[in-house]
Design a protein around this motif. Structure first.
Motif, PDB file in Angstrom:
ATOM      1  N   GLN A   1      16.553  20.954 104.875  1.00  0.00           N
ATOM      2  CA  GLN A   1      17.950  21.287 104.630  1.00  0.00           C
ATOM      3  C   GLN A   1      18.491  22.242 105.704  1.00  0.00           C
ATOM      4  OE1 GLN A   1      17.292  21.947  99.945  1.00  0.00           O
ATOM      5  NE2 GLN A   1      19.407  22.068 100.580  1.00  0.00           N
TER       6      GLN A   1
ATOM      7  N   GLY B   1      23.498  20.024 105.371  1.00  0.00           N
ATOM      8  CA  GLY B   1      22.314  20.692 104.845  1.00  0.00           C
ATOM      9  C   GLY B   1      22.036  20.433 103.373  1.00  0.00           C
ATOM     10  N   TYR B   2      22.854  19.615 102.741  1.00  0.00           N
ATOM     11  CA  TYR B   2      22.658  19.360 101.313  1.00  0.00           C
ATOM     12  C   TYR B   2      22.130  17.948 101.081  1.00  0.00           C
ATOM     13  CZ  TYR B   2      25.219  23.689 101.026  1.00  0.00           C
ATOM     14  OH  TYR B   2      25.606  24.987 101.197  1.00  0.00           O
ATOM     15  N   PRO B   3      21.259  17.772 100.086  1.00  0.00           N
ATOM     16  CA  PRO B   3      20.669  16.449  99.837  1.00  0.00           C
ATOM     17  C   PRO B   3      21.719  15.418  99.421  1.00  0.00           C
ATOM     18  CG  PRO B   3      19.367  18.168  98.758  1.00  0.00           C
ATOM     19  CD  PRO B   3      20.660  18.811  99.213  1.00  0.00           C
TER      20      PRO B   3
ATOM     21  N   PRO C   1      28.132  22.292  97.408  1.00  0.00           N
ATOM     22  CA  PRO C   1      27.869  21.708  96.085  1.00  0.00           C
ATOM     23  C   PRO C   1      27.496  22.800  95.078  1.00  0.00           C
ATOM     24  CG  PRO C   1      26.727  20.470  97.820  1.00  0.00           C
ATOM     25  CD  PRO C   1      27.287  21.702  98.458  1.00  0.00           C
TER      26      PRO C   1
ATOM     27  N   GLU D   1      23.852  23.675  94.276  1.00  0.00           N
ATOM     28  CA  GLU D   1      22.984  24.013  95.401  1.00  0.00           C
ATOM     29  C   GLU D   1      23.182  25.472  95.807  1.00  0.00           C
ATOM     30  OE1 GLU D   1      20.830  22.073  97.199  1.00  0.00           O
ATOM     31  OE2 GLU D   1      21.187  20.243  96.035  1.00  0.00           O
TER      32      GLU D   1
ATOM     33  N   LEU E   1      24.049  27.268 102.033  1.00  0.00           N
ATOM     34  CA  LEU E   1      23.190  26.955 103.169  1.00  0.00           C
ATOM     35  C   LEU E   1      22.699  28.224 103.871  1.00  0.00           C
ATOM     36  CD1 LEU E   1      21.977  24.599 104.790  1.00  0.00           C
ATOM     37  CD2 LEU E   1      23.974  24.712 106.280  1.00  0.00           C
TER      38      LEU E   1
ATOM     39  N   ILE F   1      19.593  29.125 102.206  1.00  0.00           N
ATOM     40  CA  ILE F   1      18.553  28.134 102.517  1.00  0.00           C
ATOM     41  C   ILE F   1      18.004  28.382 103.919  1.00  0.00           C
ATOM     42  CG2 ILE F   1      18.199  25.660 102.929  1.00  0.00           C
ATOM     43  CD1 ILE F   1      20.323  25.236 100.631  1.00  0.00           C
TER      44      ILE F   1
END
Lengths: 271, 271
Positions: free
Chosen positions: A186, A221-223, B174, B177, B180, B183
């Motif tokens: 990610q 960077g998000y699924p 999202p 989530e 980023l 992450i």
């Protein structure tokens, strides 16, 4: 595009190939134009000796890649798969990209994990990027993907899709967290604004279990699909197909808001 | 160590400093030996003009850093804080590390985000590492932390704790989530086996809202405290203190299992 997470079994190559074939057909049936398969899909992973790895290795013009190219021609898709490659006296942990019955490129894993140096010669070349009908593809393998420089080099070469056959061994991590391998995918997809498609594996092999963390990550960077390890059933499944409907060319856009840019904001004069 | 997520207000510097002071005292009361405060804690973030930024900037021997050094001497702790630095005719987005009444280093943000180039001169120097009673500390600021090379350079210089004053503007992502930015902190901490301590901010400022994603990440890439944005109340809080009890020297160990090593597995001959 699709990531096929398939149970490999080093002691049952025939059954393994059947599972791979079924997963590819299912992915294409659901619309996939590009399908990624796991690392060492031709052989399985858990070699006991270098001789066993050498015996399992096949040249690029051997049976396994021949089967893949045939499948790509029949189904009209791009396939990216790991395979155990023989070249001269060496075995390599390699990935092949095939399209319409042709081999577009073979990449040899550079960053070897665990006992792999006992079995494989490390690759010596930087990532390559090939044009496919599904976008510009850079293959790399498993642990390679954990080095941000590898993604950056591929992105700088114009890669839109980083395709990653993987075999992620199950290691301890907090149960309420995604595996770090997924988190890195990610972060690096987001840092370099590329799609990353990871086909991990499942199926216990010689006592080793696996994360089963296949994931398709977008340039933000998000699924877009997965990680498969977020589900509870994946450990039991013999195959799982992740699908995402994407426009690969979006990865050419490195703009971050009105003032920033993923490539131009870097300071290579200081790195 | 502690990350203090505090509401800054560019239009109320006095109230801001009171909140910062209370948060530091609370962190130390709970045992923190090192406390990280947000980016531009001396001034707030949302400048309208370069003149406003220049007017808010203070030299290293000015009031704000003087207050911090006094606080560090009184409380016996290390403080890392962002501040708006004046030097000659320039303003810099800087971070200072103070301990026992002394300034150990000043770092100037290299990677500027958004409108910052209108207000600040970018730094020109690589990360610095300073020895403190709480471990070897490399300060960097907000967007700097999103470039893996920056973490790697600091880690190669022996940094155990990457301390990151931040002001993360709220951008769309999202809802299920993590942001980023968090992450990336996880991925880079794990890739280079260092602690990363991020003190984000809260408190709407001139209409801008913030992630409030303060987090303390261990060298395995998993949060030891936070991210604060995982909680639902943080948007309302005027200050939040994250604490983690760590042994900084663990970051010297770059070993990954029996065969691998975070530094030696890199292939600098190819990057």
């Amino acid at each position: 595009m699709a990531a096929c997470q398939v149970a490999l079994d080093i002691d049952d190559p025939r059954g393994t190939q059947q599972r791979l074939g079924r997963a590819v057909r299912e992915a294409v049936r659901q619309g996939a134009e590009l399908v990624v398969l796991p690392e060492l899909a031709s052989s399985g992973y858990c070699f006991r000796t270098a001789a066993e790895a050498r015996a399992a290795a096949q040249p690029v013009d051997g049976r396994f890649v021949g089967w893949l190219t045939g499948l790509s021609a029949e189904l009209g898709c791009v396939l990216v798969s790991g395979f155990c490659e023989a070249s001269g006296d060496n075995a390599f942990n390699s990935a092949v990209v095939v399209q319409a019955g042709e081999v577009l490129t073979v990449y040899r894993k550079v960053h070897l994990w665990g006992s792999e140096p006992q079995f494989f010669t490390p690759g010596t070349k930087r990532p390559v990027v090939v044009d496919t009908v599904a976008g510009r593809v850079a293959p790399m393998i498993c642990y390679d993907q954990e080095f941000p420089e590898w993604i950056r080099i591929a992105a700088d070469l114009g890669a839109e899709l980083i395709t990653v056959p993987a075999n992620w061994p199950q290691l301890a991590h907090p149960s309420n967290e995604r595996p770090l391998e997924v988190i890195k995918a990610q972060a690096f997809a987001g840092a370099y604004r590329v799609f990353i498609v990871i086909a991990d594996r499942c199926g216990t092999e010689r006592g080793q279990s696996w994360i089963g963390g296949s994931v398709i990550v977008g340039p933000d960077g998000y699924p877009l699909a997965g990680p498969a390890s977020d589900g509870v059933e994946q450990a039991e499944a013999q195959a799982q197909v992740l699908l995402a409907d994407i426009d690969a060319h979006l990865a050419q856009d490195k703009v971050l808001g009105p003032h920033n840019h993923a490539r131009r904001d870097r300071r290579p004069d200081l790195y």
